[in-house]
Design a protein around this motif. Structure first.
Motif, PDB file in Angstrom:
ATOM      1  N   SER A 158      14.844 -18.106  81.854  1.00  0.00           N
ATOM      2  CA  SER A 158      15.875 -18.551  80.916  1.00  0.00           C
ATOM      3  C   SER A 158      15.788 -20.062  80.786  1.00  0.00           C
ATOM      4  N   SER A 159      16.545 -20.604  79.857  1.00  0.00           N
ATOM      5  CA  SER A 159      16.527 -22.046  79.620  1.00  0.00           C
ATOM      6  C   SER A 159      17.509 -22.799  80.516  1.00  0.00           C
ATOM      7  N   TYR A 160      18.188 -22.112  81.420  1.00  0.00           N
ATOM      8  CA  TYR A 160      19.177 -22.785  82.273  1.00  0.00           C
ATOM      9  C   TYR A 160      18.541 -23.923  83.074  1.00  0.00           C
ATOM     10  N   ILE A 161      17.458 -23.652  83.778  1.00  0.00           N
ATOM     11  CA  ILE A 161      16.796 -24.662  84.612  1.00  0.00           C
ATOM     12  C   ILE A 161      16.284 -25.813  83.743  1.00  0.00           C
ATOM     13  N   THR A 162      15.775 -25.490  82.571  1.00  0.00           N
ATOM     14  CA  THR A 162      15.289 -26.522  81.644  1.00  0.00           C
ATOM     15  C   THR A 162      16.411 -27.465  81.238  1.00  0.00           C
ATOM     16  N   CYS A 163      17.607 -26.931  81.064  1.00  0.00           N
ATOM     17  CA  CYS A 163      18.748 -27.777  80.683  1.00  0.00           C
ATOM     18  C   CYS A 163      19.099 -28.778  81.775  1.00  0.00           C
ATOM     19  N   LEU A 164      18.783 -28.468  83.018  1.00  0.00           N
ATOM     20  CA  LEU A 164      19.089 -29.363  84.139  1.00  0.00           C
ATOM     21  C   LEU A 164      17.931 -30.309  84.474  1.00  0.00           C
ATOM     22  N   SER A 165      16.787 -30.034  83.929  1.00  0.00           N
ATOM     23  CA  SER A 165      15.580 -30.787  84.252  1.00  0.00           C
ATOM     24  C   SER A 165      15.477 -32.087  83.442  1.00  0.00           C
ATOM     25  N   ASP A 166      14.616 -32.980  83.915  1.00  0.00           N
ATOM     26  CA  ASP A 166      14.294 -34.193  83.161  1.00  0.00           C
ATOM     27  C   ASP A 166      12.932 -34.066  82.469  1.00  0.00           C
ATOM     28  N   LYS A 167      12.248 -32.944  82.689  1.00  0.00           N
ATOM     29  CA  LYS A 167      10.922 -32.752  82.113  1.00  0.00           C
ATOM     30  C   LYS A 167      11.018 -32.609  80.589  1.00  0.00           C
ATOM     31  N   PRO A 168       9.979 -33.043  79.881  1.00  0.00           N
ATOM     32  CA  PRO A 168       9.979 -32.880  78.423  1.00  0.00           C
ATOM     33  C   PRO A 168      10.133 -31.403  78.043  1.00  0.00           C
ATOM     34  N   THR A 169      10.865 -31.165  76.980  1.00  0.00           N
ATOM     35  CA  THR A 169      11.103 -29.796  76.520  1.00  0.00           C
ATOM     36  C   THR A 169      11.375 -29.782  75.025  1.00  0.00           C
ATOM     37  N   LYS A 170      11.137 -28.635  74.417  1.00  0.00           N
ATOM     38  CA  LYS A 170      11.493 -28.459  73.006  1.00  0.00           C
ATOM     39  C   LYS A 170      12.909 -27.912  72.866  1.00  0.00           C
ATOM     40  N   ILE A 171      13.495 -27.463  73.977  1.00  0.00           N
ATOM     41  CA  ILE A 171      14.894 -27.023  73.957  1.00  0.00           C
ATOM     42  C   ILE A 171      15.759 -28.209  73.549  1.00  0.00           C
ATOM     43  N   LYS A 172      16.801 -27.968  72.785  1.00  0.00           N
ATOM     44  CA  LYS A 172      17.712 -29.025  72.354  1.00  0.00           C
ATOM     45  C   LYS A 172      18.673 -29.356  73.498  1.00  0.00           C
ATOM     46  N   ARG A 173      18.086 -29.798  74.615  1.00  0.00           N
ATOM     47  CA  ARG A 173      18.823 -30.040  75.855  1.00  0.00           C
ATOM     48  C   ARG A 173      19.967 -31.040  75.665  1.00  0.00           C
ATOM     49  N   LYS A 174      19.693 -32.157  75.019  1.00  0.00           N
ATOM     50  CA  LYS A 174      20.716 -33.193  74.837  1.00  0.00           C
ATOM     51  C   LYS A 174      21.934 -32.616  74.113  1.00  0.00           C
ATOM     52  N   GLU A 175      21.707 -31.875  73.036  1.00  0.00           N
ATOM     53  CA  GLU A 175      22.794 -31.282  72.266  1.00  0.00           C
ATOM     54  C   GLU A 175      23.560 -30.247  73.086  1.00  0.00           C
ATOM     55  N   VAL A 176      22.830 -29.460  73.884  1.00  0.00           N
ATOM     56  CA  VAL A 176      23.478 -28.450  74.730  1.00  0.00           C
ATOM     57  C   VAL A 176      24.384 -29.124  75.750  1.00  0.00           C
ATOM     58  N   LEU A 177      23.867 -30.122  76.447  1.00  0.00           N
ATOM     59  CA  LEU A 177      24.667 -30.801  77.467  1.00  0.00           C
ATOM     60  C   LEU A 177      25.865 -31.529  76.854  1.00  0.00           C
ATOM     61  N   GLU A 178      25.699 -32.092  75.675  1.00  0.00           N
ATOM     62  CA  GLU A 178      26.830 -32.731  74.984  1.00  0.00           C
ATOM     63  C   GLU A 178      27.919 -31.715  74.645  1.00  0.00           C
ATOM     64  N   MET A 179      27.513 -30.490  74.367  1.00  0.00           N
ATOM     65  CA  MET A 179      28.472 -29.423  74.077  1.00  0.00           C
ATOM     66  C   MET A 179      29.394 -29.192  75.285  1.00  0.00           C
ATOM     67  N   PHE A 180      28.860 -29.438  76.476  1.00  0.00           N
ATOM     68  CA  PHE A 180      29.619 -29.263  77.720  1.00  0.00           C
ATOM     69  C   PHE A 180      30.106 -30.604  78.279  1.00  0.00           C
ATOM     70  N   THR A 181      29.972 -31.658  77.548  1.00  0.00           N
ATOM     71  CA  THR A 181      30.346 -33.024  77.893  1.00  0.00           C
ATOM     72  C   THR A 181      29.293 -33.703  78.770  1.00  0.00           C
ATOM     73  N   ASP A 182      28.912 -33.058  79.897  1.00  0.00           N
ATOM     74  CA  ASP A 182      27.904 -33.645  80.784  1.00  0.00           C
ATOM     75  C   ASP A 182      27.298 -32.556  81.666  1.00  0.00           C
TER      76      ASP A 182
END
Length: 193
Positions: free
Chosen positions: A146-170
């Motif tokens: 799943s993309s859960y670990i990717t959302c917590l990682s600092d590694k480059p990704t195509k997942i819209k991680r920044k937008e996802v984390l902003e949705m949850f504030t931090d």
């Protein structure tokens, strides 16, 4: 018969499906890896991905179909055709390696238009907690597909991680919301699962 809504540019969708008769669609790690490789090839050019989860017999993706001018395919094809191309390519490879024939996925693939921010946020936690919900693990951090670990990682990704984390504030709130026990009955009822 229910009319299938086309995928529209600029809109958010929950894309999900399962194997015919809930049959297994991923039976080893290489299957998951190959499906994600095909996803990158067929879907990344036409959609932005916010969350995903691959389970043994089904999958979930939360995507925004790109605006027409941002689609990077050589030929302009309909977004739904890109998903069909993904499923057909995966089916051919899976059938060949497993000495089987015929379709693998229920048709047509399921899609739900996401029209509000609250549902969008709940859907992200639902997708990431799918392995927990199905008693495969106790926390989404334990599940590799799943993309859960990717959302917590600092590694480059195509997942819209920044937008996802902003949705949850931090990040901390993202983790805390995912830890909360939730009743996903309302989401599953809405999805018809």
């Amino acid at each position: 018969m229910k009319t299938i809504q086309p995928l529209k540019n600029g809109k958010l969708y929950h894309i999900y499906n399962r194997g015919i008769n809930s049959d297994v669609i991923f039976n080893e790690n290489s299957n998951y890896e190959y499906f994600l490789k095909l996803y990158d090839k067929h879907i990344d050019p036409i959609a932005e991905t916010f969350a995903w989860c691959l389970m043994k017999n089904h999958f979930h993706f939360l995507v925004r179909i790109k605006d027409v001018e941002k689609i990077t395919t050589e030929k302009k094809i309909l977004p739904s055709q890109s998903f069909s191309n993904l499923f057909n390519a995966y089916t051919k490879a899976f059938n060949k390696s497993n000495h089987r024939h015929g379709p693998m996925f229920e048709r047509p693939f399921k899609r739900k238009l996401i029209e509000n921010e609250s549902y969008f946020q709940n859907l992200i936690t639902y997708i990431h907690n799918n392995p927990v919900h199905h008693n495969i693990c106790e926390h989404p951090l334990e599940y590799p597909w799943s993309s859960y670990i990717t959302c917590l990682s600092d590694k480059p990704t195509k997942i819209k991680r920044k937008e996802v984390l902003e949705m949850f504030t931090d990040v901390e709130n993202f983790k805390n919301v995912h830890k909360q026990k939730r009743n996903y009955f309302a989401i599953e009822t809405f999805l018809g699962i």
